[in-house]
Design a protein around this motif. Structure first.
Motif, PDB file in Angstrom:
ATOM      1  N   MET A   1      45.278 -54.546 -70.423  1.00  0.00           N
ATOM      2  CA  MET A   1      44.958 -53.556 -69.379  1.00  0.00           C
ATOM      3  C   MET A   1      45.979 -53.651 -68.266  1.00  0.00           C
ATOM      4  N   SER A   2      46.539 -52.520 -67.860  1.00  0.00           N
ATOM      5  CA  SER A   2      47.585 -52.516 -66.839  1.00  0.00           C
ATOM      6  C   SER A   2      46.995 -52.691 -65.448  1.00  0.00           C
ATOM      7  N   GLU A   3      47.684 -53.480 -64.625  1.00  0.00           N
ATOM      8  CA  GLU A   3      47.275 -53.700 -63.242  1.00  0.00           C
ATOM      9  C   GLU A   3      48.388 -53.209 -62.320  1.00  0.00           C
ATOM     10  N   LYS A   4      48.002 -52.557 -61.238  1.00  0.00           N
ATOM     11  CA  LYS A   4      48.985 -52.073 -60.275  1.00  0.00           C
ATOM     12  C   LYS A   4      49.103 -53.076 -59.130  1.00  0.00           C
ATOM     13  N   ILE A   5      50.329 -53.522 -58.885  1.00  0.00           N
ATOM     14  CA  ILE A   5      50.609 -54.449 -57.789  1.00  0.00           C
ATOM     15  C   ILE A   5      51.489 -53.738 -56.774  1.00  0.00           C
ATOM     16  N   VAL A   6      51.062 -53.747 -55.519  1.00  0.00           N
ATOM     17  CA  VAL A   6      51.791 -53.062 -54.457  1.00  0.00           C
ATOM     18  C   VAL A   6      52.254 -54.075 -53.421  1.00  0.00           C
ATOM     19  N   ILE A   7      53.553 -54.090 -53.148  1.00  0.00           N
ATOM     20  CA  ILE A   7      54.112 -54.900 -52.073  1.00  0.00           C
ATOM     21  C   ILE A   7      54.579 -53.931 -50.992  1.00  0.00           C
ATOM     22  N   ASP A  24      51.338 -55.794 -67.120  1.00  0.00           N
ATOM     23  CA  ASP A  24      50.387 -55.933 -68.224  1.00  0.00           C
ATOM     24  C   ASP A  24      49.666 -57.274 -68.167  1.00  0.00           C
ATOM     25  N   ASP A  25      48.815 -57.553 -69.183  1.00  0.00           N
ATOM     26  CA  ASP A  25      47.982 -58.756 -69.170  1.00  0.00           C
ATOM     27  C   ASP A  25      48.795 -60.044 -69.207  1.00  0.00           C
ATOM     28  N   GLU A  26      50.038 -59.981 -69.673  1.00  0.00           N
ATOM     29  CA  GLU A  26      50.883 -61.166 -69.742  1.00  0.00           C
ATOM     30  C   GLU A  26      51.762 -61.331 -68.502  1.00  0.00           C
ATOM     31  N   GLY A  27      51.538 -60.500 -67.505  1.00  0.00           N
ATOM     32  CA  GLY A  27      52.316 -60.599 -66.276  1.00  0.00           C
ATOM     33  C   GLY A  27      53.679 -59.952 -66.356  1.00  0.00           C
ATOM     34  N   ILE A  28      53.867 -59.097 -67.369  1.00  0.00           N
ATOM     35  CA  ILE A  28      55.152 -58.431 -67.535  1.00  0.00           C
ATOM     36  C   ILE A  28      55.127 -57.077 -66.831  1.00  0.00           C
ATOM     37  N   VAL A  29      56.160 -56.804 -66.051  1.00  0.00           N
ATOM     38  CA  VAL A  29      56.265 -55.517 -65.366  1.00  0.00           C
ATOM     39  C   VAL A  29      56.634 -54.445 -66.391  1.00  0.00           C
ATOM     40  N   THR A  30      55.774 -53.477 -66.544  1.00  0.00           N
ATOM     41  CA  THR A  30      56.054 -52.378 -67.466  1.00  0.00           C
ATOM     42  C   THR A  30      56.694 -51.190 -66.752  1.00  0.00           C
ATOM     43  N   GLY A 364      60.042 -55.097 -67.771  1.00  0.00           N
ATOM     44  CA  GLY A 364      60.194 -56.102 -68.807  1.00  0.00           C
ATOM     45  C   GLY A 364      60.298 -57.526 -68.314  1.00  0.00           C
ATOM     46  N   PHE A 365      60.020 -57.772 -67.020  1.00  0.00           N
ATOM     47  CA  PHE A 365      60.113 -59.118 -66.482  1.00  0.00           C
ATOM     48  C   PHE A 365      58.807 -59.508 -65.808  1.00  0.00           C
ATOM     49  N   HIS A 366      58.581 -60.809 -65.723  1.00  0.00           N
ATOM     50  CA  HIS A 366      57.417 -61.282 -64.988  1.00  0.00           C
ATOM     51  C   HIS A 366      57.510 -60.785 -63.550  1.00  0.00           C
ATOM     52  N   HIS A 367      56.393 -60.369 -62.984  1.00  0.00           N
ATOM     53  CA  HIS A 367      56.428 -59.647 -61.714  1.00  0.00           C
ATOM     54  C   HIS A 367      56.980 -60.478 -60.572  1.00  0.00           C
ATOM     55  N   GLU A 368      56.950 -61.805 -60.684  1.00  0.00           N
ATOM     56  CA  GLU A 368      57.493 -62.601 -59.577  1.00  0.00           C
ATOM     57  C   GLU A 368      58.994 -62.463 -59.429  1.00  0.00           C
ATOM     58  N   PHE A 369      59.672 -61.887 -60.435  1.00  0.00           N
ATOM     59  CA  PHE A 369      61.118 -61.693 -60.334  1.00  0.00           C
ATOM     60  C   PHE A 369      61.477 -60.363 -59.661  1.00  0.00           C
ATOM     61  N   GLY A 370      60.492 -59.497 -59.462  1.00  0.00           N
ATOM     62  CA  GLY A 370      60.769 -58.171 -58.937  1.00  0.00           C
ATOM     63  C   GLY A 370      61.593 -58.134 -57.658  1.00  0.00           C
ATOM     64  N   PRO A 371      61.234 -58.893 -56.613  1.00  0.00           N
ATOM     65  CA  PRO A 371      61.993 -58.827 -55.363  1.00  0.00           C
ATOM     66  C   PRO A 371      63.465 -59.178 -55.512  1.00  0.00           C
TER      67      PRO A 371
END
Length: 405
Positions: A1-7, A24-30, A364-371
């Motif tokens: 299930m997709s989760e929306k994260i807003v910074i 996604d459920d594995e913490g990957i940014v889709t 395609g990356f774990h969301h902690e890498f986004g910034p």
């Protein structure tokens, strides 16, 4: 299930931005959407109807981080509209100003990323290196352009005055002395970024690059016929994001493009690497190129040569273009002068080009890498701000275009 994260707001950039990620459920940014939410200031409208020399003074205040590129893009656009060919020495002084500013701006970026890539035992060394580099090159801008932040001596038609022979020799000596220290700093930063262990492919996009020159800028390499702008609601698939975004989406040849140090290195230097690490490497290496250019200019500058052209400020209503390769990317200003007044003014700033490139970069990356993707492009969001007209009550779009007020 997709989760929306807003910074919101994001940090470490000029202005305000929002990063909306679907994870996604594995913490990957889709999917990632990064966009400016900086309030409009309306500087383009402010200069309309005023004398041409008003524009460079006002638009240099678009951004406190990169006032030099905005000043230069403005005078270049005005020169083009007024049909001015500036003297050789004036061109050299403008190029010297931008090259010194580029070094300063890249050093600021290294200070911003220091908490991410510099280990504690080297932190003091890296920060002191940044400080020494900035102090030296800001002195150059002060001496050449009148002021390091808002350069008062960069004028339509050239420069207010040439520098003295004593100043030329002093600046030449200071920059020659800086060279080994800057070279060591560049190698330090490149080594630390390489050792950080960023995931392979982080920040890689398939966007083509766009640059007009190795370091300064060339309007002849920017074809207005290949440029278009679209609205945020035509780009972002999330209606709420589209409503909140306050910058248009510029396209070149119908595509979103990447501008900046890596784009210049790819276009003119055969630099083929992509992604976050490549951005950091290209930015660091460009400091060395800019310093070499400063030294070369100071080595050959004729301090007795004229730096101001004669011109008629009346204008012929020609659309003038100024394309400047700012530290963060290509900065294009357009100006139209007739009857001694600015009839039209528009800015296509680096962030406007680069923001849409960042969305796919997070996928395609774990969301902690986004910034890290954000910091790679070093966005300067205040430059890019326009606004859209919406209904006060239901927030529906009333006018389907960005309004420059």
């Amino acid at each position: 299930m997709s989760e929306k994260i807003v910074i919101s707001p994001t940090s470490r950039q000029e202005g305000h931005a929002e990063l909306v990620m679907e994870v996604d459920d594995e913490g990957i940014v889709t999917k990632g959407r990064y966009f400016s939410i900086t309030p409009v200031r309306g500087l383009e409208k402010m200069v309309t109807g005023k004398a041409p020399e008003t524009a460079p003074v006002m638009v240099q205040r678009i951004c406190g981080v990169c006032p030099i590129p905005h000043t230069l893009a403005s005078v270049e656009a005005m020169d083009d509209s007024l049909g001015i060919e500036i003297p050789k020495a004036a061109r050299q002084l403008r190029e010297l100003t931008l090259a010194a500013h580029t070094i300063n701006s890249h050093a600021i970026h290294h200070f911003l990323i220091a908490p991410d890539v510099v280990p504690e035992n080297l932190f003091t060394t890296a920060v002191e290196s940044v400080s020494e580099i900035r102090k030296t090159v800001q002195y150059v801008v002060d001496m050449v352009a009148g002021e390091g932040i808002h350069p008062s001596d960069v004028r339509i038609g050239g420069m207010a005055s040439n520098i003295t022979e004593v100043a030329r020799k002093r600046l030449y000596a200071k920059l020659k002395q800086l060279k080994p220290k800057l070279d060591a700093h560049v190698e330090l930063i490149i080594g630390l970024v390489a050792d950080k262990g960023f995931p392979e492919g982080l920040g890689v996009t398939n966007a083509p690059t766009l640059a007009t020159d190795v370091l300064y800028g060339n309007r002849d390499n920017f074809d207005l016929d290949r440029f278009t702008e679209i609205m945020p609601e035509s780009w972002y698939d999330d209606p709420e994001v589209a409503k909140r975004a306050c910058s248009t989406i510029p396209l070149y040849n119908g595509r979103n493009v990447e501008v900046g140090p890596r784009a210049r290195a790819a276009t003119y230097g055969g630099f083929n690497e992509r992604g976050v690490v490549a951005q950091h490497v290209a930015r660091a290496l460009e400091m060395k190129s800019a310093l070499s250019k400063c030294i070369d200019i100071l080595g050959e500058l004729d301090t007795s040569a004229p730096v101001m052209a004669d011109f008629d400020v009346t204008g012929t209503n020609k659309l003038g273009v100024g394309a400047i390769e700012g530290p963060r990317g290509m900065d294009v200003h357009m100006a139209q002068v007739a009857d001694g007044k600015t009839q039209f003014y528009s800015c296509l700033v680096p962030t406007t080009w680069n923001i849409p490139t960042m969305g796919p970069a997070t996928e395609g990356f774990h969301h902690e890498f986004g910034p890290h993707v954000i910091r790679a492009y070093d966005p300067c969001l205040s430059c890019a701000t326009h606004m859209i007209v919406v209904d006060d009550e239901d927030r529906s779009i009333l006018k389907d275009e960005m309004v420059r007020i």
